[in-house]
Motif scaffolding. Structure first.
Motif, PDB file in Angstrom:
ATOM      1  N   ILE A  15      14.382  88.577  10.812  1.00 56.55           N
ATOM      2  CA  ILE A  15      14.119  88.318   9.393  1.00 56.55           C
ATOM      3  C   ILE A  15      12.781  88.923   8.997  1.00 56.55           C
ATOM      4  CG2 ILE A  15      13.578  86.495   7.735  1.00 56.55           C
ATOM      5  CD1 ILE A  15      15.676  84.758   9.268  1.00 56.55           C
ATOM      6  N   GLU A  16      11.776  88.743   9.849  1.00 55.77           N
ATOM      7  CA  GLU A  16      10.457  89.309   9.555  1.00 55.77           C
ATOM      8  C   GLU A  16      10.531  90.826   9.442  1.00 55.77           C
ATOM      9  OE1 GLU A  16       5.863  89.321  11.178  1.00 55.77           O
ATOM     10  OE2 GLU A  16       7.445  88.573  12.479  1.00 55.77           O
ATOM     11  N   GLN A  17      11.199  91.473  10.393  1.00 57.95           N
ATOM     12  CA  GLN A  17      11.316  92.937  10.358  1.00 57.95           C
ATOM     13  C   GLN A  17      12.069  93.397   9.116  1.00 57.95           C
ATOM     14  OE1 GLN A  17      13.073  93.985  14.116  1.00 57.95           O
ATOM     15  NE2 GLN A  17      11.242  93.432  15.272  1.00 57.95           N
ATOM     16  N   ALA A  18      13.151  92.711   8.787  1.00 55.04           N
ATOM     17  CA  ALA A  18      13.929  93.087   7.605  1.00 55.04           C
ATOM     18  C   ALA A  18      13.096  92.922   6.335  1.00 55.04           C
ATOM     19  CB  ALA A  18      15.197  92.235   7.524  1.00 55.04           C
ATOM     20  N   SER A  19      12.368  91.808   6.242  1.00 52.12           N
ATOM     21  CA  SER A  19      11.587  91.583   5.020  1.00 52.12           C
ATOM     22  C   SER A  19      10.449  92.588   4.883  1.00 52.12           C
ATOM     23  CB  SER A  19      11.064  90.147   4.976  1.00 52.12           C
ATOM     24  OG  SER A  19      10.114  89.923   5.980  1.00 52.12           O
ATOM     25  N   ARG A  20       9.873  93.006   6.002  1.00 48.17           N
ATOM     26  CA  ARG A  20       8.815  94.030   5.942  1.00 48.17           C
ATOM     27  C   ARG A  20       9.365  95.369   5.444  1.00 48.17           C
ATOM     28  NH1 ARG A  20       4.082  92.293   8.156  1.00 48.17           N
ATOM     29  NH2 ARG A  20       4.220  90.595   9.661  1.00 48.17           N
ATOM     30  N   LYS A  21      10.646  95.613   5.699  1.00 48.17           N
ATOM     31  CA  LYS A  21      11.285  96.845   5.242  1.00 48.17           C
ATOM     32  C   LYS A  21      11.833  96.714   3.822  1.00 48.17           C
ATOM     33  CE  LYS A  21      12.707  98.175   9.887  1.00 48.17           C
ATOM     34  NZ  LYS A  21      13.837  98.318  10.814  1.00 48.17           N
ATOM     35  N   GLY A  22      11.673  95.536   3.245  1.00 49.17           N
ATOM     36  CA  GLY A  22      12.158  95.317   1.887  1.00 49.17           C
ATOM     37  C   GLY A  22      13.632  94.968   1.810  1.00 49.17           C
ATOM     38  N   LYS A  24      16.740  92.577   1.650  1.00 50.18           N
ATOM     39  CA  LYS A  24      16.991  91.216   1.192  1.00 50.18           C
ATOM     40  C   LYS A  24      17.748  90.460   2.286  1.00 50.18           C
ATOM     41  CE  LYS A  24      18.585  88.729  -2.835  1.00 50.18           C
ATOM     42  NZ  LYS A  24      19.163  88.861  -4.169  1.00 50.18           N
ATOM     43  N   VAL A  25      17.218  89.321   2.692  1.00 49.33           N
ATOM     44  CA  VAL A  25      17.817  88.520   3.758  1.00 49.33           C
ATOM     45  C   VAL A  25      18.592  87.377   3.124  1.00 49.33           C
ATOM     46  CG1 VAL A  25      17.347  87.147   5.809  1.00 49.33           C
ATOM     47  CG2 VAL A  25      15.907  89.106   5.279  1.00 49.33           C
ATOM     48  N   LYS A  26      19.826  87.191   3.581  1.00 44.57           N
ATOM     49  CA  LYS A  26      20.694  86.143   3.025  1.00 44.57           C
ATOM     50  C   LYS A  26      20.897  85.029   4.041  1.00 44.57           C
ATOM     51  CE  LYS A  26      23.207  89.483   0.255  1.00 44.57           C
ATOM     52  NZ  LYS A  26      24.499  90.075  -0.032  1.00 44.57           N
ATOM     53  N   LEU A  28      19.430  82.167   4.668  1.00 44.23           N
ATOM     54  CA  LEU A  28      18.308  81.547   5.366  1.00 44.23           C
ATOM     55  C   LEU A  28      18.500  80.041   5.504  1.00 44.23           C
ATOM     56  CD1 LEU A  28      15.275  83.415   3.796  1.00 44.23           C
ATOM     57  CD2 LEU A  28      16.180  83.648   6.102  1.00 44.23           C
ATOM     58  N   SER A  29      19.331  79.472   4.655  1.00 47.22           N
ATOM     59  CA  SER A  29      19.524  78.021   4.698  1.00 47.22           C
ATOM     60  C   SER A  29      20.090  77.555   6.032  1.00 47.22           C
ATOM     61  CB  SER A  29      20.435  77.570   3.558  1.00 47.22           C
ATOM     62  OG  SER A  29      21.696  78.201   3.652  1.00 47.22           O
ATOM     63  N   ARG A  30      20.822  78.410   6.740  1.00 43.46           N
ATOM     64  CA  ARG A  30      21.367  78.013   8.042  1.00 43.46           C
ATOM     65  C   ARG A  30      20.249  77.749   9.057  1.00 43.46           C
ATOM     66  NH1 ARG A  30      25.503  82.168   9.937  1.00 43.46           N
ATOM     67  NH2 ARG A  30      24.815  83.456   8.233  1.00 43.46           N
ATOM     68  N   LEU A  31      19.180  78.497   8.983  1.00 44.76           N
ATOM     69  CA  LEU A  31      18.055  78.275   9.891  1.00 44.76           C
ATOM     70  C   LEU A  31      17.370  76.941   9.628  1.00 44.76           C
ATOM     71  CD1 LEU A  31      16.260  81.723  10.128  1.00 44.76           C
ATOM     72  CD2 LEU A  31      17.388  80.477  11.964  1.00 44.76           C
ATOM     73  N   MET A  32      17.447  76.479   8.415  1.00 43.20           N
ATOM     74  CA  MET A  32      16.768  75.241   8.042  1.00 43.20           C
ATOM     75  C   MET A  32      17.429  74.009   8.647  1.00 43.20           C
ATOM     76  SD  MET A  32      15.756  76.236   4.175  1.00 43.20           S
ATOM     77  CE  MET A  32      14.279  75.288   3.965  1.00 43.20           C
ATOM     78  N   CYS A 110       6.730  72.319   3.474  1.00 43.67           N
ATOM     79  CA  CYS A 110       7.614  72.692   4.577  1.00 43.67           C
ATOM     80  C   CYS A 110       8.791  73.540   4.126  1.00 43.67           C
ATOM     81  CB  CYS A 110       8.118  71.453   5.303  1.00 43.67           C
ATOM     82  SG  CYS A 110       6.814  70.665   6.254  1.00 43.67           S
ATOM     83  N   THR A 111       9.224  73.389   2.883  1.00 46.92           N
ATOM     84  CA  THR A 111      10.354  74.186   2.436  1.00 46.92           C
ATOM     85  C   THR A 111       9.953  75.594   2.022  1.00 46.92           C
ATOM     86  OG1 THR A 111      10.184  73.174   0.259  1.00 46.92           O
ATOM     87  CG2 THR A 111      11.835  72.271   1.763  1.00 46.92           C
ATOM     88  N   SER A 112       8.673  75.848   1.931  1.00 49.42           N
ATOM     89  CA  SER A 112       8.239  77.221   1.665  1.00 49.42           C
ATOM     90  C   SER A 112       8.169  77.940   3.006  1.00 49.42           C
ATOM     91  CB  SER A 112       6.918  77.240   0.919  1.00 49.42           C
ATOM     92  OG  SER A 112       5.931  76.580   1.669  1.00 49.42           O
ATOM     93  N   MET A 113       9.318  78.103   3.628  1.00 46.36           N
ATOM     94  CA  MET A 113       9.424  78.602   4.996  1.00 46.36           C
ATOM     95  C   MET A 113       8.810  79.983   5.182  1.00 46.36           C
ATOM     96  SD  MET A 113      10.773  76.206   6.668  1.00 46.36           S
ATOM     97  CE  MET A 113      11.318  76.958   8.172  1.00 46.36           C
ATOM     98  N   GLN A 114       8.998  80.861   4.227  1.00 46.15           N
ATOM     99  CA  GLN A 114       8.509  82.220   4.420  1.00 46.15           C
ATOM    100  C   GLN A 114       6.994  82.206   4.613  1.00 46.15           C
ATOM    101  OE1 GLN A 114       9.420  84.920   1.255  1.00 46.15           O
ATOM    102  NE2 GLN A 114       9.259  86.669   2.589  1.00 46.15           N
ATOM    103  N   TRP A 115       6.281  81.442   3.788  1.00 46.26           N
ATOM    104  CA  TRP A 115       4.839  81.367   3.936  1.00 46.26           C
ATOM    105  C   TRP A 115       4.469  80.630   5.213  1.00 46.26           C
ATOM    106  CZ3 TRP A 115       1.705  76.992   3.991  1.00 46.26           C
ATOM    107  CH2 TRP A 115       0.332  77.259   4.009  1.00 46.26           C
ATOM    108  N   ALA A 116       5.127  79.512   5.455  1.00 43.26           N
ATOM    109  CA  ALA A 116       4.757  78.667   6.581  1.00 43.26           C
ATOM    110  C   ALA A 116       4.978  79.357   7.922  1.00 43.26           C
ATOM    111  CB  ALA A 116       5.548  77.372   6.544  1.00 43.26           C
ATOM    112  N   LEU A 117       5.980  80.193   8.017  1.00 44.46           N
ATOM    113  CA  LEU A 117       6.267  80.850   9.282  1.00 44.46           C
ATOM    114  C   LEU A 117       5.570  82.196   9.394  1.00 44.46           C
ATOM    115  CD1 LEU A 117      10.016  79.903   9.641  1.00 44.46           C
ATOM    116  CD2 LEU A 117       8.100  79.016  10.939  1.00 44.46           C
ATOM    117  N   GLY A 118       4.759  82.530   8.406  1.00 41.65           N
ATOM    118  CA  GLY A 118       3.922  83.713   8.509  1.00 41.65           C
ATOM    119  C   GLY A 118       4.578  85.008   8.071  1.00 41.65           C
ATOM    120  N   PHE A 119       5.610  84.944   7.258  1.00 38.88           N
ATOM    121  CA  PHE A 119       6.266  86.173   6.792  1.00 38.88           C
ATOM    122  C   PHE A 119       5.599  86.662   5.533  1.00 38.88           C
ATOM    123  CE2 PHE A 119       9.647  83.983   9.105  1.00 38.88           C
ATOM    124  CZ  PHE A 119       9.923  84.926  10.035  1.00 38.88           C
TER     125      PHE A 119
END
Length: 119
Positions: A15-22, A24-26, A28-32, A110-119
Motif C-alpha cells: 500500500i505504501e509503495q502504491a500510494s507513493r506512486k500515486g 489509488k488503493v481500494k 483498505l477497510s479489510r485491513l482495519m 486511530c481511524t486516520s490510518m494513513q497518517w498513523a501508519l506513516g504513509f
C-alpha cells in the motif's frame, strides 16, 4: 503489544509503495479488521504529546485496550461508526494572532490510518 503478521506487513508495504506512486488503493477497510493494526496505530500516536489531550468526548489515548480496538472494529464492520467533530481551540501565534487547531477524539486518531501508519 501485538505484532503485525508478516502478511499484514507485506500488505502495508505494498500500500505504501502504491500510494507513493500515486496509485489509488481500494478496500483498505479489510485491513482495519485486524486488532494488531489498531495497536500499531496507537503505538505511533501515543508518543505524541497531544495524545493525552482530551477530545470532544473527553477521552484520551490513555487506556487504549484490545476491548476498545475490538469495539471499534465491530462498529466499522456494522457501519455504525460515526466520527464526531473535532474540538476547536486557538493557539496564540508570535504575531499576536490566533491559529485554529482541531483536536480529534481518540477513535478519530486511530481511524486516520494513513497518517498513523506513516504513509
Amino acid at each position: 503489544m501485538r505484532m503485525l503478521s508478516a502478511d499484514i506487513n507485506r500488505k502495508l508495504e505494498a500500500i505504501e509503495q502504491a500510494s507513493r506512486k500515486g496509485v489509488k488503493v481500494k478496500d483498505l477497510s479489510r485491513l482495519m479488521n485486524h486488532p494488531a493494526i489498531w495497536f500499531q496505530a496507537y503505538a505511533n500516536i501515543y508518543s505524541n504529546k497531544g495524545a493525552v489531550t482530551k477530545g470532544v468526548d473527553n477521552t484520551t489515548m490513555d487506556g487504549f485496550s484490545e476491548d476498545r480496538a475490538l469495539n471499534l472494529i465491530k462498529l466499522l464492520k456494522e457501519r455504525l461508526y460515526r466520527p464526531k467533530p473535532v474540538r476547536r481551540v486557538y493557539i496564540p501565534k508570535a504575531n499576536g494572532k490566533l491559529r485554529p487547531l482541531g483536536i480529534p477524539i481518540v477513535r478519530a486518531y486511530c481511524t486516520s490510518m494513513q497518517w498513523a501508519l506513516g504513509f
